[in-house]
Design an enzyme around this catalytic site. Structure first.
Site, PDB file in Angstrom:
ATOM      1  N   GLY A   1       0.854  -1.195   0.000  1.00 50.74           N
ATOM      2  CA  GLY A   1       0.000   0.000   0.000  1.00 50.74           C
ATOM      3  C   GLY A   1       0.885   1.239   0.000  1.00 50.74           C
TER       4      GLY A   1
ATOM      5  N   ALA B   1       1.924   2.969   2.425  1.00 51.43           N
ATOM      6  CA  ALA B   1       2.957   2.912   3.476  1.00 51.43           C
ATOM      7  C   ALA B   1       4.127   2.011   3.056  1.00 51.43           C
ATOM      8  CB  ALA B   1       2.342   2.409   4.780  1.00 51.43           C
TER       9      ALA B   1
ATOM     10  N   LYS C   1      -4.062  20.675  -2.130  1.00 47.49           N
ATOM     11  CA  LYS C   1      -4.797  20.663  -0.858  1.00 47.49           C
ATOM     12  C   LYS C   1      -4.209  21.739   0.044  1.00 47.49           C
ATOM     13  CE  LYS C   1      -5.815  17.946   3.248  1.00 47.49           C
ATOM     14  NZ  LYS C   1      -5.878  16.613   3.864  1.00 47.49           N
TER      15      LYS C   1
ATOM     16  N   VAL D   1       1.517 -14.121   2.270  1.00 46.49           N
ATOM     17  CA  VAL D   1       2.374 -14.656   3.336  1.00 46.49           C
ATOM     18  C   VAL D   1       1.486 -15.332   4.382  1.00 46.49           C
ATOM     19  CG1 VAL D   1       3.900 -13.988   5.240  1.00 46.49           C
ATOM     20  CG2 VAL D   1       4.260 -13.046   2.949  1.00 46.49           C
TER      21      VAL D   1
HETATM   22  C1  LIG Z   1     -11.861   5.228   6.006  1.00 44.95           C
HETATM   23  C2  LIG Z   1     -10.440   5.663   5.882  1.00 44.95           C
HETATM   24  C3  LIG Z   1     -10.133   6.942   5.441  1.00 44.95           C
HETATM   25  C4  LIG Z   1      -8.793   7.358   5.368  1.00 44.95           C
HETATM   26  N1  LIG Z   1      -8.490   8.640   4.977  1.00 44.95           N
HETATM   27  C5  LIG Z   1      -7.198   9.053   5.029  1.00 44.95           C
HETATM   28  C6  LIG Z   1      -6.817  10.376   4.654  1.00 44.95           C
HETATM   29  O1  LIG Z   1      -7.625  11.193   4.245  1.00 44.95           O
HETATM   30  N2  LIG Z   1      -5.511  10.711   4.747  1.00 44.95           N
HETATM   31  C7  LIG Z   1      -4.570   9.828   5.163  1.00 44.95           C
HETATM   32  O2  LIG Z   1      -3.410  10.189   5.296  1.00 44.95           O
HETATM   33  N3  LIG Z   1      -4.893   8.563   5.431  1.00 44.95           N
HETATM   34  C8  LIG Z   1      -6.166   8.169   5.388  1.00 44.95           C
HETATM   35  N4  LIG Z   1      -6.470   6.875   5.689  1.00 44.95           N
HETATM   36  C9  LIG Z   1      -5.371   5.945   5.977  1.00 44.95           C
HETATM   37  C10 LIG Z   1      -4.733   5.505   4.664  1.00 44.95           C
HETATM   38  O3  LIG Z   1      -5.659   4.783   3.904  1.00 44.95           O
HETATM   39  C11 LIG Z   1      -3.511   4.645   4.952  1.00 44.95           C
HETATM   40  O4  LIG Z   1      -2.660   5.289   5.859  1.00 44.95           O
HETATM   41  C12 LIG Z   1      -2.716   4.422   3.697  1.00 44.95           C
HETATM   42  O5  LIG Z   1      -3.518   4.015   2.643  1.00 44.95           O
HETATM   43  C13 LIG Z   1      -1.635   3.407   3.931  1.00 44.95           C
HETATM   44  O6  LIG Z   1      -2.218   2.124   4.091  1.00 44.95           O
HETATM   45  P1  LIG Z   1      -1.248   0.923   4.327  1.00 44.95           P
HETATM   46  O7  LIG Z   1      -0.243   0.924   3.244  1.00 44.95           O
HETATM   47  O8  LIG Z   1      -0.791   0.951   5.718  1.00 44.95           O
HETATM   48  O9  LIG Z   1      -2.240  -0.348   4.187  1.00 44.95           O
HETATM   49  P2  LIG Z   1      -2.925  -0.980   2.878  1.00 44.95           P
HETATM   50  O10 LIG Z   1      -3.128   0.010   1.810  1.00 44.95           O
HETATM   51  O11 LIG Z   1      -4.135  -1.695   3.366  1.00 44.95           O
HETATM   52  O12 LIG Z   1      -1.862  -2.037   2.376  1.00 44.95           O
HETATM   53  C14 LIG Z   1      -1.666  -3.254   3.043  1.00 44.95           C
HETATM   54  C15 LIG Z   1      -0.830  -4.158   2.157  1.00 44.95           C
HETATM   55  O13 LIG Z   1      -0.492  -5.334   2.873  1.00 44.95           O
HETATM   56  C16 LIG Z   1      -0.690  -6.454   2.035  1.00 44.95           C
HETATM   57  N5  LIG Z   1      -0.901  -7.635   2.874  1.00 44.95           N
HETATM   58  C17 LIG Z   1      -1.671  -7.762   3.973  1.00 44.95           C
HETATM   59  N6  LIG Z   1      -1.598  -9.021   4.446  1.00 44.95           N
HETATM   60  C18 LIG Z   1      -0.754  -9.691   3.626  1.00 44.95           C
HETATM   61  C19 LIG Z   1      -0.280 -11.022   3.582  1.00 44.95           C
HETATM   62  N7  LIG Z   1      -0.641 -11.937   4.476  1.00 44.95           N
HETATM   63  N8  LIG Z   1       0.555 -11.383   2.580  1.00 44.95           N
HETATM   64  C20 LIG Z   1       0.951 -10.487   1.650  1.00 44.95           C
HETATM   65  N9  LIG Z   1       0.535  -9.215   1.650  1.00 44.95           N
HETATM   66  C21 LIG Z   1      -0.307  -8.823   2.615  1.00 44.95           C
HETATM   67  C22 LIG Z   1      -1.887  -6.049   1.193  1.00 44.95           C
HETATM   68  O14 LIG Z   1      -1.989  -6.844   0.042  1.00 44.95           O
HETATM   69  C23 LIG Z   1      -1.526  -4.605   0.883  1.00 44.95           C
HETATM   70  O15 LIG Z   1      -0.624  -4.552  -0.184  1.00 44.95           O
HETATM   71  C24 LIG Z   1      -7.788   6.451   5.711  1.00 44.95           C
HETATM   72  C25 LIG Z   1      -8.097   5.140   6.092  1.00 44.95           C
HETATM   73  C26 LIG Z   1      -9.410   4.749   6.197  1.00 44.95           C
HETATM   74  C27 LIG Z   1      -9.712   3.337   6.636  1.00 44.95           C
END
Ligand SMILES: Cc1cc2nc3c(=O)[nH]c(=O)nc-3n(C[C@H](O)[C@H](O)[C@H](O)COP(=O)(O)OP(=O)(O)OC[C@H]3O[C@@H](n4cnc5c(N)ncnc54)[C@H](O)[C@@H]3O)c2cc1C
Length: 496
Positions: free
Chosen positions: A16, A18, A80, A191
């Site tokens: 994602g 992050a 923004k 994983v």
């Molecule tokens: C309702 C909502 C609104 C939001 N609005 C904002 C906003 O306006 N501004 C802001 O800064 N943030 C916002 N956020 C937060 C933002 O969406 C996240 O901080 C950002 O998208 C980063 O997400 P991430 O990369 O941590 O997780 P994700 O995007 O969920 O990525 C997780 C990754 O892990 C992988 N993964 C998980 N388990 C496994 C496994 N077992 N094996 C292999 N791969 C796996 C998935 O495939 C995916 O690639 C919001 C979140 C929500 C829920």
């Protein structure tokens, strides 16, 4: 002590925003002898929301050598310049206040060392909106086009720190494209298990197909799945649910309600929470975030439709979450980032901003320690990260210190306890305008604050939390020279 000297492979689990951002940041500091590998599952997918950056977003893009024009093209990004809060006081049509990303340029620069308080105190005393000193604020109110905003930014005629709205799927794809160009390895697998050694250090990931991916350091960026933190490496969950009631979200897309993409994210108060509207070039990303104790998922969907006056299709299933964070996000040889490390409703869009600061501080420690990291440094890193979460919690709690009482939800909000830090901040605000020092305790061990005192002021004043009596005392105590400067400043505003 943790030594990363001579390591061969760092795995980032999660693709994602992050995961890819962290991988790109790591690529910048490690030589090509160290493999940076992103392991993710396109089958599981990403959360697919999170479309607004904070004050640190543009500099974060620069820090990983992203071309801003390309970023805008690839992610449908728009400028923004802050937030607009609608309906948080009376709930009437004209009830709105702004939290612009004010910079300390222009008229405000001479007051920066004082946290702007004499300037703001003088404005509050004369009931002058704080936004009136900001060059460029009229562009927000008048719904200026992106071209007009770009021109104003390039001619430096705005007192605003620019950030971006962007498409959450496109940003992950774009970071991935850049990462592949920069020798970051990508592996698309699920994983299943995580292997550890006798010290509790993670040594390998085991995929669904039973492939073993060995590693020296792991970044857990698995989003709300939280595959490693707490399950494999120990950490303590700190819940915010006693202070923040929202725990569900329904995201959806809608067309632009205005001629041009709004230059701010909208936070519109609803009956049991609030609705975000984030304008991109081609659409608005929206969602209702609400309290499951006060409204069912079905009624929440209906309330969205009633509010907008047209039908909407939810972008995905209802997102369920408990607001809170982990206290230790760097444990042994695992760093946890993004949603996996904690999450709170997207008021003020703190998630990606928080992730950026976490990664920045982590990189700072790796670089300054030359990869030999003391237990103390890790402990301090975790402490500063947790303190930053407290800043977010306190700041968000202030937003709910608002006068709305018309539904059971808003009545319960009023009964919800203040956090201890915010209570103390508020107590002082009754006697004087907030100072820089009131938020300095959020900065620890190389960590930068998420918000400046100016950001707190815009929200506090927007909600009417600073009484006139407090600022009169402030102004009376000023030395004559400062009083005159404040008066000159007010006169200059009247002339404009
Ligand atoms: C309702 C909502 C609104 C939001 N609005 C904002 C906003 O306006 N501004 C802001 O800064 N943030 C916002 N956020 C937060 C933002 O969406 C996240 O901080 C950002 O998208 C980063 O997400 P991430 O990369 O941590 O997780 P994700 O995007 O969920 O990525 C997780 C990754 O892990 C992988 N993964 C998980 N388990 C496994 C496994 N077992 N094996 C292999 N791969 C796996 C998935 O495939 C995916 O690639 C919001 C979140 C929500 C829920």
């Amino acid at each position: 002590m943790l030594s990363l000297k001579g390591i061969k492979r760092i795995v980032v689990l999660g693709g994602g925003t992050a995961g890819w951002y962290t991988a790109l940041s790591l690529r910048k500091i490690f030589s090509d002898n160290v493999e940076i590998r992103v392991v993710e599952s396109t089958e599981l997918g990403i959360v697919g929301v999170g479309e607004g950056g904070l004050l640190n977003f543009q500099s974060a893009l620069r820090s990983i050598d992203i071309d801003l024009n390309e970023f805008v093209r690839e992610t449908n990004a728009t400028f923004k310049w802050g937030f607009c809060y609608e309906g948080w006081r009376t709930g009437e049509k004209d009830d709105k206040y702004y939290h612009p990303f004010a910079s300390s340029t222009g008229a405000a620069s001479q007051w920066e060392n004082l946290g702007h308080y004499p300037l703001f105190s003088a404005m509050i005393n004369h009931s002058i909106p704080l936004t009136s000193y900001l060059r460029g604020f009229d562009l927000i109110v008048n719904n200026a086009s992106q071209a007009e905003a770009a021109l104003a930014l390039s001619s430096q005629s705005v007192d605003i720190i620019n950030s971006f709205h962007f498409d959450s799927y496109k940003i992950a794809k774009y970071f991935k494209k850049v990462a592949l160009e920069r020798n970051i390895i990508h592996q698309d697998v699920i994983v299943e298990h995580v292997e550890t050694d006798e010290r509790g250090h993670v040594t390998a990931l085991i995929t669904q197909e039973n492939e073993k991916i060995e590693l020296d350091f792991l970044v857990d960026a698995t989003g709300l799945a939280r595959k490693v933190i707490d399950k494999v490496v120990p950490s303590e969950w700190f819940s915010f649910k006693d202070h923040l009631l929202l725990d569900r979200a329904i995201p959806f897309y809608m067309p632009h309600p205005l001629e041009n993409p709004y230059l701010v994210s909208r936070a519109i108060a609803m009956k049991s929470g609030w609705m975000w509207q984030i304008p991109l070039q081609n659409r608005v990303g929206a969602g209702y975030v609400y309290s499951s104790k006060h409204i069912s998922d079905e009624d929440a969907l209906q309330e969205i439709k009633d509010y907008l006056g047209f039908d909407i299709e939810p972008q995905q299933n209802v997102i369920k979450f408990e607001p809170g964070c982990y206290r230790q996000i760097w444990v042994k040889n695992v760093l946890t980032v993004g949603l996996a490390s904690g999450f709170v409703e997207p008021l003020e869009a703190t998630s990606i901003g928080q992730m950026i600061e976490t990664v920045r501080n982590f990189i700072r420690i790796l670089v300054t320690s030359q990869g030999v990291v003391s237990d103390n440094a890790v402990r301090e890193f975790n402490e500063s990260n947790f303190t930053s979460w407290m800043e977010i919690l306190d700041f968000l709690r202030m937003h709910y210190d608002c006068p709305r009482r018309d539904t059971e939800f808003w009545q319960d909000v009023a009964k919800t306890p203040l956090t201890e830090n915010y209570r103390a901040f508020k107590e002082c605000m009754q006697a004087r305008a907030p100072r820089l020092m009131d938020v300095e305790s959020y900065l620890l061990y190389g960590r930068r604050g998420m918000f400046h005192i100016v950001n707190w002021m815009f929200v506090a004043v927007g909600l009417g939390l600073i009484p006139h009596t407090a600022v009169v005392g402030d102004l009376m105590a000023l030395p004559p020279e400062s009083k005159q400067r404040a008066q000159n400043f007010l006169d200059s505003l009247k002339k404009d």
